[in-house]
Design an enzyme around this catalytic site. Structure first.
Site, PDB file in Angstrom:
ATOM      1  N   SER A 140       0.825  -1.209   0.000  1.00  0.00           N
ATOM      2  CA  SER A 140       0.000   0.000   0.000  1.00  0.00           C
ATOM      3  C   SER A 140       0.859   1.260   0.000  1.00  0.00           C
ATOM      4  CB  SER A 140      -0.901   0.000   1.240  1.00  0.00           C
ATOM      5  OG  SER A 140      -1.510   1.256   1.439  1.00  0.00           O
ATOM      6  N   GLU A 142       0.224   3.652   1.741  1.00  0.00           N
ATOM      7  CA  GLU A 142       0.265   4.095   3.137  1.00  0.00           C
ATOM      8  C   GLU A 142       1.592   3.739   3.801  1.00  0.00           C
ATOM      9  OE1 GLU A 142      -1.752   5.844   5.157  1.00  0.00           O
ATOM     10  OE2 GLU A 142      -3.268   6.256   3.637  1.00  0.00           O
ATOM     11  N   TYR A 163      -1.991   0.460  10.318  1.00  0.00           N
ATOM     12  CA  TYR A 163      -2.214  -0.198   9.030  1.00  0.00           C
ATOM     13  C   TYR A 163      -0.969  -0.087   8.155  1.00  0.00           C
ATOM     14  CZ  TYR A 163      -3.833  -0.835   4.227  1.00  0.00           C
ATOM     15  OH  TYR A 163      -3.948  -1.237   2.923  1.00  0.00           O
TER      16      TYR A 163
END
Length: 336
Positions: A140, A142, A163
């Site tokens: 990801s 992120e 996360y």
């Protein structure tokens, strides 16, 4: 679609974890269209959560059936070993996770156990069974977190959420199995990708749904958090094609998928409300409860490597994407 049905022979088998999610459903469609036998991992629950793939249903007793669902969980190592041994997949697409960034602050341990360590359990199951397969890890954007954009495969990680941290763990454990055990393992570092199948709590779907329902007189307003967050938004069906292309390459490596464009949450809200001829500023309200403890200011990807090696290029950008999503919400609301 049941695990109790014998599995027929097929030229190519794929296992998708997270098949009931946005990406999993589009990927299942893509692989079925290419003649794959597709197996999906789903969690057992008191209610069915197969709405995104119900249109793909095939009678598992049909000798021509290509889609099969299996109960299992990323926290259950023995079940993963059993499924890998039974299915014997040629390709594994690991998409399952606790994938909501804001929720990960409230449930950091659960997020780490599923999104992070769950990846290890699946990779170890593949290693223990000894199946010769290709593995896709859903990494990801992120993971980059606070690292300034643009971000590519060589950009240092600086996650700003449980996360993001769990995804960094998953990224490195996949690379460890590639380098230490010779597994064909690929990390797809996907930037934000959306569609009408996005979960309703994710900001793009939330905005598109609100714009449609307000335009139809069904709602009055919508509450959002940080309107200044900058994101690189693409279209999910195009990104799952990129996943597939990664596993068709001769050698395993890691890729960023992104559009290279930058828009704020405010921009996306304006796109959606403009599409239904409304002024977004009259309907969007601020709610600090939607703010993250640590914000990620800007994620903008550089997909040069994927374009060069995979001939992958995004076709749908944020403005067109917002229209696709609002139109889908209008249709949903009218049917309801």
């Amino acid at each position: 679609m049941t695990a109790s049905i014998p599995i027929p022979a097929a030229s190519k088998r794929a296992l998708i974890t997270g098949i009931t999610g946005q990406d999993g459903s589009y990927l299942a469609e893509l692989l079925l269209s290419k003649g794959y036998q597709v197996h999906g991992l789903i969690r057992r629950a008191s209610t069915f959560n197969t709405g995104r793939i119900d249109h793909l249903y095939q009678d598992p007793h049909d000798p021509d059936a290509k889609l099969f669902l299996h109960y299992g969980d990323l926290t259950d190592s023995s079940r993963l070993v059993t499924l890998i041994e039974k299915i014997h997949p040629d390709e594994v697409y690991h998409l399952a996770a606790q994938s909501h960034v804001r929720v990960s602050f409230d449930e950091p341990e659960f997020t780490g156990n599923t999104t992070g360590v769950g990846t290890t359990r699946l990779l170890e199951a593949i290693r223990m069974v000894g199946v010769d397969c290709r593995f896709y890890q859903a990494s990801s954007s992120e993971m980059f977190g606070a690292t300034p954009p643009p971000q590519n495969e060589d950009t240092p990680f600086y996650p700003r959420s449980p996360y993001g941290a769990a995804k960094v763990y998953g990224y490195w454990i996949a690379r460890n199995y590639r380098e230490g055990h010779g597994l064909y393992a690929v990390n797809g570092i996907l930037f934000n990708h959306e569609s009408p199948r996005r979960g309703e709590t994710f900001v793009t779907r939330k905005i598109a749904r609100a714009a449609a329902r307000i335009a139809l007189g069904l709602d009055k307003d919508v509450y959002l958090g940080n309107l200044d967050a900058v994101r690189d938004w693409g279209y999910a069906p195009e990104y799952v094609e990129g996943m597939w292309r990664m596993l068709q390459a001769d050698e395993p490596t890691d890729y960023v998928l992104a559009t290279g464009t930058a828009y704020t949450v405010r921009d996306f809200a304006q796109f959606c409300f403009d599409h239904v001829n409304l002024d977004w500023q009259q309907y969007v309200k601020f709610d600090e409860s939607y703010l993250r403890p640590t914000e990620v200011d800007a994620l903008i990807g550089d997909a040069t490597k994927a374009e060069s090696l995979l001939a992958w290029k995004p076709r749908t950008l944020a403005l067109q994407l917002s229209h696709v999503m609002v139109d889908a919400e209008l249709n949903r609301a009218r049917k309801a």
